[in-house]
Scaffold this active site. Sequence first.
Site, PDB file in Angstrom:
ATOM      1  N   ASP A  21       9.566   2.844   1.677  1.00 49.26           N
ATOM      2  CA  ASP A  21       8.053   3.946   2.046  1.00 49.26           C
ATOM      3  C   ASP A  21       7.849   3.819   3.618  1.00 49.26           C
ATOM      4  O   ASP A  21       7.802   2.966   4.131  1.00 49.26           O
ATOM      5  CB  ASP A  21       6.837   3.169   1.231  1.00 49.26           C
TER       6      ASP A  21
ATOM      7  N   LYS B  75       2.714  11.310   6.323  1.00 49.46           N
ATOM      8  CA  LYS B  75       1.775  11.330   8.517  1.00 49.46           C
ATOM      9  C   LYS B  75       2.144  12.174   9.423  1.00 49.46           C
ATOM     10  O   LYS B  75       2.590  13.312   9.691  1.00 49.46           O
ATOM     11  CB  LYS B  75       1.845   9.955   8.081  1.00 49.46           C
TER      12      LYS B  75
ATOM     13  N   PHE C 103       0.339  -1.165   0.179  1.00 47.25           N
ATOM     14  CA  PHE C 103      -0.381  -0.212  -0.412  1.00 47.25           C
ATOM     15  C   PHE C 103       1.637   1.358  -0.301  1.00 47.25           C
ATOM     16  O   PHE C 103       1.442   1.717   1.126  1.00 47.25           O
ATOM     17  CB  PHE C 103      -0.953   0.231   1.177  1.00 47.25           C
TER      18      PHE C 103
END
Length: 419
Positions: free
Chosen positions: A242, A271, A157
């Site tokens: 990531d 984030k 993801f």
Amino acid sequence: MATDSRTTASPAPVAAGTETERHIRLAEQVTAHNYHPLPVVIGSAEGSWVTDVEGRRYLDCLAGYSALNFGHGHPTLLAAAQAQLERATLTSRAFHNDRLGPFCRDLAALAGMETVLPMNTGAEAVETAIKVARKWGYEVKGVPAGQANIVVADGNFHGRTTTIVSFSDDPDARRGFGPFTPGFRSVPYGDAAALEAAVDDRTVAVLLEPIQGEAGVNIPPHGYLPAVRALCTRRRALFIADEIQSGLGRTGTTFACEVEGVVPDMYLLGKALGGGIVPVSAVVSSRQVMGVVRPGNHGSTFGGNPLAAAVGHAVVGLLQTGEYQARAAKLGGVLRERMEALTGRGVVAVRVRGLWAGIDIDPQLMSGRQMCERLLARGVLAKDTHGSTVRLAPPLVTEEAELHLMADQFTAALAGPTD
């Protein structure tokens, strides 16, 4: 709380009911249904706790998918944002601003890298990395034009933009959005042999999550990340990590790659870098890699804006002390002990790294969504994924007593719903 005037001015009148019901009905009427939120309407938040519009308090064990690593309204981060709001919020990259350089310098140092390309969202950081890797492959590695490939992992993801869903195996993310972008190969996550078989002379990068968050906090076998690093070095491909969810203290180290002593060629961050205040993301790498990007190749009106840089710089400052990484490591031991004790009592598997856990509920007992609904009724917010898995990611400011409270409520929820 001034909500009634807004609802009465909405395109479709909202039926009478509790304040929570009115807010939910309004949202259902006027927002696209791209999410399926739990039936709670949050009005305020502080630290590890949120309060709904009816005054009920909940322990937040999702933390905005790790965007709120430092909790809601961290005073240092709020102070940085408030001070910058009074000075300048946006200049665009057509001009320099006095917050961008210090932010990028200290973020690069935190990551042990040299150069930062600031963006806004995590998906933008991934898209940026794909472009940089391809350009590096053509200009530095010598891959023939238009023939670069990037190897990714099943269950990944990395976002939901068109290019990214092109290499997703999530049917909900892909269905109906083709034609898809070529140039990607996907192999089983954690399988070093399969990865090696997929890499060839035209592979410019291997793009991986050191821990797959959306997949249910899927932790690769020991030795996998070092094998990825060795393979990329040997085959002259970039190792792109990531760490948008796993990075910035969540796993008990600044970056999840550090657990196995691995340094990638590029970190993707987001984030928590915005402290839950503004969207901030970044691609962090070496000058040799990032040097292929030149004016006009890539950009963002808001990327590196003064407000984002001020907040991001404050986040870096919090991490420089190591306090939050140490808290995540210590409290992660508590989380692991309490969750593993539930194995065989409605839980079939537990995966924990720092203050991050994937808990697989026995699907014959209930779904992950049903478990999260039971937790909601008991004052705990969590999120399900992939049918029967519940993800836990409490803020790094969470107290040990609060973790025990969560675990107690988790145990009770397995036993049955509230009366």
